[in-house]
Design an enzyme around this catalytic site. Sequence first.
Site, PDB file in Angstrom:
ATOM      1  N   ASN A   1      -1.737 -17.712 -21.029  1.00 26.68           N
ATOM      2  CA  ASN A   1      -2.716 -18.417 -20.519  1.00 26.68           C
ATOM      3  C   ASN A   1      -2.112 -19.515 -20.769  1.00 26.68           C
ATOM      4  OD1 ASN A   1      -5.025 -19.610 -20.551  1.00 26.68           O
ATOM      5  ND2 ASN A   1      -6.211 -18.233 -21.327  1.00 26.68           N
TER       6      ASN A   1
ATOM      7  N   LYS B   1      -1.293 -20.526 -24.222  1.00 28.42           N
ATOM      8  CA  LYS B   1      -2.166 -19.367 -25.270  1.00 28.42           C
ATOM      9  C   LYS B   1      -1.063 -17.893 -24.991  1.00 28.42           C
ATOM     10  CE  LYS B   1      -6.369 -20.497 -26.301  1.00 28.42           C
ATOM     11  NZ  LYS B   1      -7.358 -20.960 -26.258  1.00 28.42           N
TER      12      LYS B   1
ATOM     13  N   ARG C   1      -2.575 -15.098 -16.500  1.00 22.15           N
ATOM     14  CA  ARG C   1      -3.882 -15.642 -16.255  1.00 22.15           C
ATOM     15  C   ARG C   1      -3.875 -16.611 -15.352  1.00 22.15           C
ATOM     16  NH1 ARG C   1      -9.031 -17.177 -20.254  1.00 22.15           N
ATOM     17  NH2 ARG C   1     -10.537 -16.703 -17.855  1.00 22.15           N
TER      18      ARG C   1
ATOM     19  N   HIS D   1     -13.797 -16.242 -14.495  1.00 23.13           N
ATOM     20  CA  HIS D   1     -14.129 -15.257 -15.973  1.00 23.13           C
ATOM     21  C   HIS D   1     -14.328 -14.329 -15.712  1.00 23.13           C
ATOM     22  CE1 HIS D   1     -16.477 -19.203 -17.905  1.00 23.13           C
ATOM     23  NE2 HIS D   1     -14.971 -18.424 -18.254  1.00 23.13           N
TER      24      HIS D   1
ATOM     25  N   ARG E   1     -18.331 -29.689 -18.659  1.00 25.52           N
ATOM     26  CA  ARG E   1     -18.866 -29.828 -17.762  1.00 25.52           C
ATOM     27  C   ARG E   1     -20.079 -29.112 -17.171  1.00 25.52           C
ATOM     28  NH1 ARG E   1     -14.910 -24.760 -16.301  1.00 25.52           N
ATOM     29  NH2 ARG E   1     -14.162 -25.013 -18.196  1.00 25.52           N
TER      30      ARG E   1
ATOM     31  N   GLU F   1     -10.229 -10.630 -22.693  1.00 25.26           N
ATOM     32  CA  GLU F   1      -9.644 -11.108 -21.496  1.00 25.26           C
ATOM     33  C   GLU F   1      -8.225 -10.542 -21.337  1.00 25.26           C
ATOM     34  OE1 GLU F   1     -11.512 -14.607 -22.111  1.00 25.26           O
ATOM     35  OE2 GLU F   1     -11.716 -14.715 -19.642  1.00 25.26           O
TER      36      GLU F   1
END
Length: 392
Positions: free
Chosen positions: A9, A16, A92, A180, A240, A378
């Site tokens: 990711n 990651k 991802r 997501h 955000r 995830e």
Amino acid sequence: MHKAILVLNAGSSSVKFSVFGVEADRSLRADTHGEVEDIGTAAKLKAVDAKGSTLVAQPINGQDHDHAIAAIHGWLKTHFRGDSAFDGVGHRIVHGGATFHRPVLIDQVVIAELEKLVPLAPLHQPHNLAGIRAMQAAMPKVRQVACFDTAFHATQPAVAARFALPRAFTEKGLRRYGFHGLSYEYIVSALSAVAPDLVRSKVVVAHLGNGASMCAIDNGRSIATTMGLTALDGLVMGTRCGTIDPGALLYLMRSEALDAGEIEHLLYERSGLLGVSGLSSDMRTLLASDSIAAREAVELFVYRIGRELGSLAAALGGLDALVFTGGIGENSATIRARVCHDARWLGIALDEGANTVHGPRISAAGSRTSAWVIPTDENLMIARHTLTVLDS
Ligand code: ADP
């Protein structure tokens, strides 16, 4: 261990990774995970084993994504005794646009399509692509799979995805996609173990982390979600802004003379909990603070969840359950209690004791609508998808 799946990711300031062992029956077992964090400033590599014991923690050479991935690859190669330990790499990818509705094996055509989607996720997609390229260079013989944050929402009806703009813009791809998705998909898969009765029902999942969104799920399928064309819409997030009147952007351009880059920075990096509190983007810091601005930031975060919950329940035509996940959703009994308190009108009655110990069921026995805490995963979802694509 049989072979392993590496999950990558690649974000703006961190890369990651997680390694899952593939068992003889093709089930997956979490093995190692880690990251290179603080890329650009003080990049360092960290990895822990499945029990959380540190395997490595050291600064790396260089401050860009190529160096980060080279450091991860170098460490993995030594730790797992060569690239042949890996069946494949699952990436991802934040945006699959209208093209990718399911995970795909990566080739040059896929990379070219992903390039075209950069304008839809300018702060994330380039890093995802850099991760793919660097991993291809590091492990040229290992197959790579792209898994999309948008794909789970491909089942949204057209009306849920459409903006009320002239059709020519819609045809160019200007519509709501949602994000997501890998988290929501994992939660749907976990429901069958935690609450099998809910699998075929009307559920809203609130993924509350630094990035935050909510999804209306009917019979296991996404039918509406709070994020849109970009990951900026919907809830208040760490930095955000979430939903904002588009007229406010025109005002910022005209009256404050901000250009596109400045507005982008304002909305993605300086807004949300950080902007309102003037203190921090981190929910723990805000909950621990007695400043009025911190209280107002948390109040707005909770208020916007309540507004979106009503809207998603309307899209579903009813609500059977609310599921909390993500760093805030999984760990903050306070935020969950406040959200559930505001949602009493939807039939949610909180069990305070169960909420304090993080559930999994946090609604009282007689609650018309149930409420749950389900930790998301995830990376496991990406590993599952990767294995499925490699096996097919
Ligand atoms: P990301 O979107 O970056 O994956 P996470 O899902 O890890 O983020 O969520 C990070 C957020 O979770 C931070 O705002 C952090 O303060 C919050 N968080 C983690 N633990 C707690 C806790 N015990 N109470 C309140 N907030 C928490």
